[in-house]
Design a protein around this motif. Structure first.
Motif, PDB file in Angstrom:
ATOM      1  N   ALA A  53       0.798  -0.916   0.086  1.00 24.59           N
ATOM      2  CA  ALA A  53      -0.396  -0.245   0.016  1.00 24.59           C
ATOM      3  C   ALA A  53       0.972   1.100   0.012  1.00 24.59           C
ATOM      4  O   ALA A  53       0.881   2.140  -0.733  1.00 24.59           O
ATOM      5  CB  ALA A  53      -0.766   0.328   1.522  1.00 24.59           C
ATOM      6  N   ALA A  54       2.432   1.454   0.672  1.00 23.53           N
ATOM      7  CA  ALA A  54       2.665   2.606   0.176  1.00 23.53           C
ATOM      8  C   ALA A  54       3.246   2.674  -1.086  1.00 23.53           C
ATOM      9  O   ALA A  54       3.521   4.116  -1.115  1.00 23.53           O
ATOM     10  CB  ALA A  54       4.541   2.258   1.654  1.00 23.53           C
ATOM     11  N   CYS A  55       4.172   1.379  -1.852  1.00 24.31           N
ATOM     12  CA  CYS A  55       3.782   1.778  -2.791  1.00 24.31           C
ATOM     13  C   CYS A  55       3.136   2.293  -3.579  1.00 24.31           C
ATOM     14  O   CYS A  55       3.417   3.587  -4.324  1.00 24.31           O
ATOM     15  CB  CYS A  55       4.578   0.334  -3.557  1.00 24.31           C
ATOM     16  SG  CYS A  55       6.006  -0.350  -3.261  1.00 24.31           S
ATOM     17  N   HIS A  56       1.567   2.146  -3.604  1.00 27.28           N
ATOM     18  CA  HIS A  56       0.314   2.441  -4.265  1.00 27.28           C
ATOM     19  C   HIS A  56       1.107   4.264  -3.546  1.00 27.28           C
ATOM     20  O   HIS A  56      -0.054   4.787  -4.334  1.00 27.28           O
ATOM     21  CB  HIS A  56      -0.723   1.639  -3.215  1.00 27.28           C
ATOM     22  CG  HIS A  56      -2.083   2.058  -4.645  1.00 27.28           C
ATOM     23  ND1 HIS A  56      -2.535   3.549  -3.948  1.00 27.28           N
ATOM     24  CD2 HIS A  56      -2.787   1.969  -5.784  1.00 27.28           C
ATOM     25  CE1 HIS A  56      -3.339   3.799  -4.827  1.00 27.28           C
ATOM     26  NE2 HIS A  56      -3.435   3.255  -5.648  1.00 27.28           N
ATOM     27  N   ASP A  57       0.443   4.588  -2.760  1.00 29.57           N
ATOM     28  CA  ASP A  57       0.392   5.635  -2.202  1.00 29.57           C
ATOM     29  C   ASP A  57       1.127   7.035  -2.373  1.00 29.57           C
ATOM     30  O   ASP A  57       1.465   7.565  -3.072  1.00 29.57           O
ATOM     31  CB  ASP A  57       0.402   6.090  -0.149  1.00 29.57           C
ATOM     32  CG  ASP A  57      -0.659   5.020  -0.008  1.00 29.57           C
ATOM     33  OD1 ASP A  57      -2.281   5.418  -0.368  1.00 29.57           O
ATOM     34  OD2 ASP A  57      -0.465   5.025   1.436  1.00 29.57           O
ATOM     35  N   ALA A  58       2.699   5.949  -2.675  1.00 28.11           N
ATOM     36  CA  ALA A  58       3.766   7.078  -3.156  1.00 28.11           C
ATOM     37  C   ALA A  58       3.933   7.211  -5.025  1.00 28.11           C
ATOM     38  O   ALA A  58       3.949   8.412  -6.008  1.00 28.11           O
ATOM     39  CB  ALA A  58       4.686   6.136  -2.812  1.00 28.11           C
ATOM     40  N   VAL A  59       3.193   6.227  -5.648  1.00 27.18           N
ATOM     41  CA  VAL A  59       3.227   6.981  -6.969  1.00 27.18           C
ATOM     42  C   VAL A  59       1.488   6.222  -7.877  1.00 27.18           C
ATOM     43  O   VAL A  59       2.115   7.224  -9.258  1.00 27.18           O
ATOM     44  CB  VAL A  59       4.115   4.680  -7.828  1.00 27.18           C
ATOM     45  CG1 VAL A  59       5.314   5.081  -7.414  1.00 27.18           C
ATOM     46  CG2 VAL A  59       3.335   3.751  -7.801  1.00 27.18           C
ATOM     47  N   ALA A  60       0.813   6.687  -7.497  1.00 30.89           N
ATOM     48  CA  ALA A  60      -0.576   6.617  -8.413  1.00 30.89           C
ATOM     49  C   ALA A  60      -1.226   7.754  -7.702  1.00 30.89           C
ATOM     50  O   ALA A  60      -0.533   8.446  -6.290  1.00 30.89           O
ATOM     51  CB  ALA A  60      -1.630   5.158  -7.514  1.00 30.89           C
ATOM     52  N   ASP A  61      -1.628   8.523  -8.445  1.00 32.63           N
ATOM     53  CA  ASP A  61      -2.254  10.042  -8.472  1.00 32.63           C
ATOM     54  C   ASP A  61      -3.718   9.118  -7.851  1.00 32.63           C
ATOM     55  O   ASP A  61      -4.567  10.725  -8.422  1.00 32.63           O
ATOM     56  CB  ASP A  61      -2.461  10.269  -9.884  1.00 32.63           C
ATOM     57  CG  ASP A  61      -3.537   9.494 -10.715  1.00 32.63           C
ATOM     58  OD1 ASP A  61      -3.481   8.747 -10.710  1.00 32.63           O
ATOM     59  OD2 ASP A  61      -3.591  10.098 -12.072  1.00 32.63           O
ATOM     60  N   HIS A  62      -3.829   8.974  -7.368  1.00 41.78           N
ATOM     61  CA  HIS A  62      -5.541   8.090  -6.254  1.00 41.78           C
ATOM     62  C   HIS A  62      -4.969   7.882  -5.351  1.00 41.78           C
ATOM     63  O   HIS A  62      -4.358   7.266  -5.170  1.00 41.78           O
ATOM     64  CB  HIS A  62      -6.502   8.331  -7.254  1.00 41.78           C
ATOM     65  CG  HIS A  62      -5.923   6.480  -8.387  1.00 41.78           C
ATOM     66  ND1 HIS A  62      -5.702   6.335  -8.844  1.00 41.78           N
ATOM     67  CD2 HIS A  62      -6.142   5.226  -7.631  1.00 41.78           C
ATOM     68  CE1 HIS A  62      -4.289   5.161  -8.721  1.00 41.78           C
ATOM     69  NE2 HIS A  62      -5.270   4.179  -8.276  1.00 41.78           N
TER      70      HIS A  62
END
Length: 117
Positions: free
Chosen positions: A45-54
């Protein structure tokens, strides 16, 4: 950032060839998970938060039979049901999965409560 892991695109921070990332790099940190918001695979989830724009949304319960977990050991794509039933090892190649991930199930799978394994 995008990395190809066994032919599958995995997004995240410093993703390695077995899906380890900047946040989780232990020997059993070898899965990537699809998120319901975008359908993309991320190591955590931290990777998602770091690179996704949503914002992150867990994989929807009505799609638990669809491939949503990628084994970094062999590239097998597992359904949520297969992953949860696998007892922390890939049913295809027996690569060990991190049992600590159970504490975060609610972040990844809609309606699945976190547990302590």
């Amino acid at each position: 950032m995008r990395t190809r892991v066994h032919g599958t695109t995995v997004r995240g921070v410093n993703v390695g060839p077995e899906t380890r990332c900047a946040h989780y790099a232990g020997p059993t940190d070898v899965i990537a998970l699809r998120f319901g918001c975008c359908g993309d695979f991320f190591p955590c989830a931290a990777c998602h938060d770091a690179v996704a724009d949503h914002g992150a949304e867990p994989w929807p319960r009505d799609r638990f039979d669809d491939p949503a977990v990628l084994c970094g050991g062999c590239g097998a794509r597992l359904s949520v049901h297969a992953y949860l039933d696998a007892d922390f090892a890939c049913p295809e190649c027996a690569t060990a999965f991190n049992p600590g991930c159970a504490a975060h199930y609610d972040r990844y799978f809609e309606g699945v409560a976190p547990s302590e394994e």
